[in-house]
Design a protein around this motif. Structure first.
Motif, PDB file in Angstrom:
ATOM      1  N   PRO A 158       0.805  -1.228   0.000  1.00  0.00           N
ATOM      2  CA  PRO A 158       0.000   0.000   0.000  1.00  0.00           C
ATOM      3  C   PRO A 158       0.840   1.280   0.000  1.00  0.00           C
ATOM      4  O   PRO A 158       0.332   2.358  -0.315  1.00  0.00           O
ATOM      5  CB  PRO A 158      -0.819  -0.110   1.298  1.00  0.00           C
ATOM      6  CG  PRO A 158      -0.810  -1.551   1.648  1.00  0.00           C
ATOM      7  CD  PRO A 158       0.520  -2.047   1.199  1.00  0.00           C
ATOM      8  N   LEU A 159       2.125   1.153   0.352  1.00  0.00           N
ATOM      9  CA  LEU A 159       3.002   2.314   0.456  1.00  0.00           C
ATOM     10  C   LEU A 159       3.829   2.548  -0.805  1.00  0.00           C
ATOM     11  O   LEU A 159       4.548   3.541  -0.899  1.00  0.00           O
ATOM     12  CB  LEU A 159       3.952   2.136   1.648  1.00  0.00           C
ATOM     13  CG  LEU A 159       3.282   1.917   3.008  1.00  0.00           C
ATOM     14  CD1 LEU A 159       4.330   1.603   4.063  1.00  0.00           C
ATOM     15  CD2 LEU A 159       2.462   3.132   3.410  1.00  0.00           C
ATOM     16  N   LEU A 160       3.721   1.624  -1.766  1.00  0.00           N
ATOM     17  CA  LEU A 160       4.510   1.738  -2.986  1.00  0.00           C
ATOM     18  C   LEU A 160       3.782   2.599  -4.001  1.00  0.00           C
ATOM     19  O   LEU A 160       2.636   2.335  -4.364  1.00  0.00           O
ATOM     20  CB  LEU A 160       4.770   0.349  -3.567  1.00  0.00           C
ATOM     21  CG  LEU A 160       5.807   0.274  -4.696  1.00  0.00           C
ATOM     22  CD1 LEU A 160       7.202   0.580  -4.162  1.00  0.00           C
ATOM     23  CD2 LEU A 160       5.784  -1.093  -5.362  1.00  0.00           C
ATOM     24  N   ALA A 161       4.449   3.644  -4.466  1.00  0.00           N
ATOM     25  CA  ALA A 161       3.855   4.553  -5.451  1.00  0.00           C
ATOM     26  C   ALA A 161       3.687   3.838  -6.790  1.00  0.00           C
ATOM     27  O   ALA A 161       4.340   2.827  -7.059  1.00  0.00           O
ATOM     28  CB  ALA A 161       4.747   5.779  -5.619  1.00  0.00           C
ATOM     29  N   PRO A 162       2.795   4.328  -7.658  1.00  0.00           N
ATOM     30  CA  PRO A 162       2.679   3.763  -9.005  1.00  0.00           C
ATOM     31  C   PRO A 162       4.043   3.736  -9.698  1.00  0.00           C
ATOM     32  O   PRO A 162       4.800   4.708  -9.632  1.00  0.00           O
ATOM     33  CB  PRO A 162       1.705   4.723  -9.704  1.00  0.00           C
ATOM     34  CG  PRO A 162       0.885   5.296  -8.592  1.00  0.00           C
ATOM     35  CD  PRO A 162       1.828   5.418  -7.423  1.00  0.00           C
ATOM     36  N   ASN A 163       4.331   2.607 -10.334  1.00  0.00           N
ATOM     37  CA  ASN A 163       5.626   2.389 -10.996  1.00  0.00           C
ATOM     38  C   ASN A 163       6.794   2.371 -10.020  1.00  0.00           C
ATOM     39  O   ASN A 163       7.953   2.516 -10.425  1.00  0.00           O
ATOM     40  CB  ASN A 163       5.884   3.441 -12.078  1.00  0.00           C
ATOM     41  CG  ASN A 163       4.828   3.421 -13.163  1.00  0.00           C
ATOM     42  OD1 ASN A 163       4.478   2.351 -13.664  1.00  0.00           O
ATOM     43  ND2 ASN A 163       4.299   4.583 -13.517  1.00  0.00           N
ATOM     44  N   GLY A 164       6.500   2.175  -8.745  1.00  0.00           N
ATOM     45  CA  GLY A 164       7.562   2.069  -7.744  1.00  0.00           C
ATOM     46  C   GLY A 164       8.218   0.698  -7.762  1.00  0.00           C
ATOM     47  O   GLY A 164       7.769  -0.226  -8.444  1.00  0.00           O
TER      48      GLY A 164
END
Length: 204
Positions: A158-164
């Motif tokens: 849930p903490l990973l940004a898009p394209n992270g």
């Protein structure tokens, strides 16, 4: 999460470590002194590994630096940061990024806060609490010797940004952990061998 399918790419050769500047070398030496001092009172790393601190812990953590140097300034989260491995090492060697070091053990978070101040790391923020309490999203999530892959992905996705991306230092159990995750997550992964002898195993 990167990509639409679970895919593992194995790379035969590790990326070479970058040569630190004089200032970075001085910061790494000071960090090692701080860790040895604090480790007398709190268990930041296994005491038996202190004679190999520079190789086993610092150099091991620095393996992630080549994966960060070419990136635009990013928000990086280091979960279960403990002794600041790899978070503080990355903040020294890849200073263009901003780092949040999450550690719920209050004594260890005090070490992180003290070390970041002593080392002059203005790119570091300490989150002295559970990673699940964080609300921001991050371009890169790192960890070392914190949890198995399934728990890492479950707690931090849930903490990973898009394209992270996750940049993880894992050991010999990785094959089994990937097999477990294959039916639970859609991932594109790359595996890089350790540049530190014997560091494909326990990182305690």
């Amino acid at each position: 999460i990167i990509g639409d399918n679970f895919f593992v790419k194995t790379v035969e050769q590790p990326l070479p470590l970058l040569v630190p500047t004089a200032q970075q070398s001085a910061q790494l030496i000071q960090y090692a002194k701080l860790l040895r001092l604090w480790n007398r009172k709190i268990n930041l790393v296994a005491p038996s590994t202190l004679p190999e601190l520079e190789e086993r812990h610092i150099k091991d953590s620095a393996q992630l630096v080549p994966h960060l140097t070419a990136r635009a300034p990013s928000q990086v989260l280091d979960v279960g940061s403990g002794a600041g491995l790899p978070g503080l090492i990355l903040a020294i060697l890849a200073p263009q990024h901003s780092y949040t070091l999450a550690e719920r053990d209050q004594r260890k978070s005090a070490f992180l806060r003290t070390s970041a101040h002593a080392l002059g790391l203005t790119n570091v923020t300490i989150h002295a609490g559970d990673v699940r309490d964080l609300k921001n999203q991050y371009n890169i999530i790192t960890c070392r010797a914190w949890a198995d892959l399934k728990d890492i992905l479950t707690l931090t996705s849930p903490l990973l940004a898009p394209n992270g991306e996750w940049l993880l230092l894992k050991g010999q159990a990785l094959d089994a952990e990937l097999t477990t995750c294959e039916t639970l997550f859609h991932l594109t992964t790359e595996r890089w061998p350790s540049i530190v002898p014997g560091r494909d195993g326990d990182r305690g």
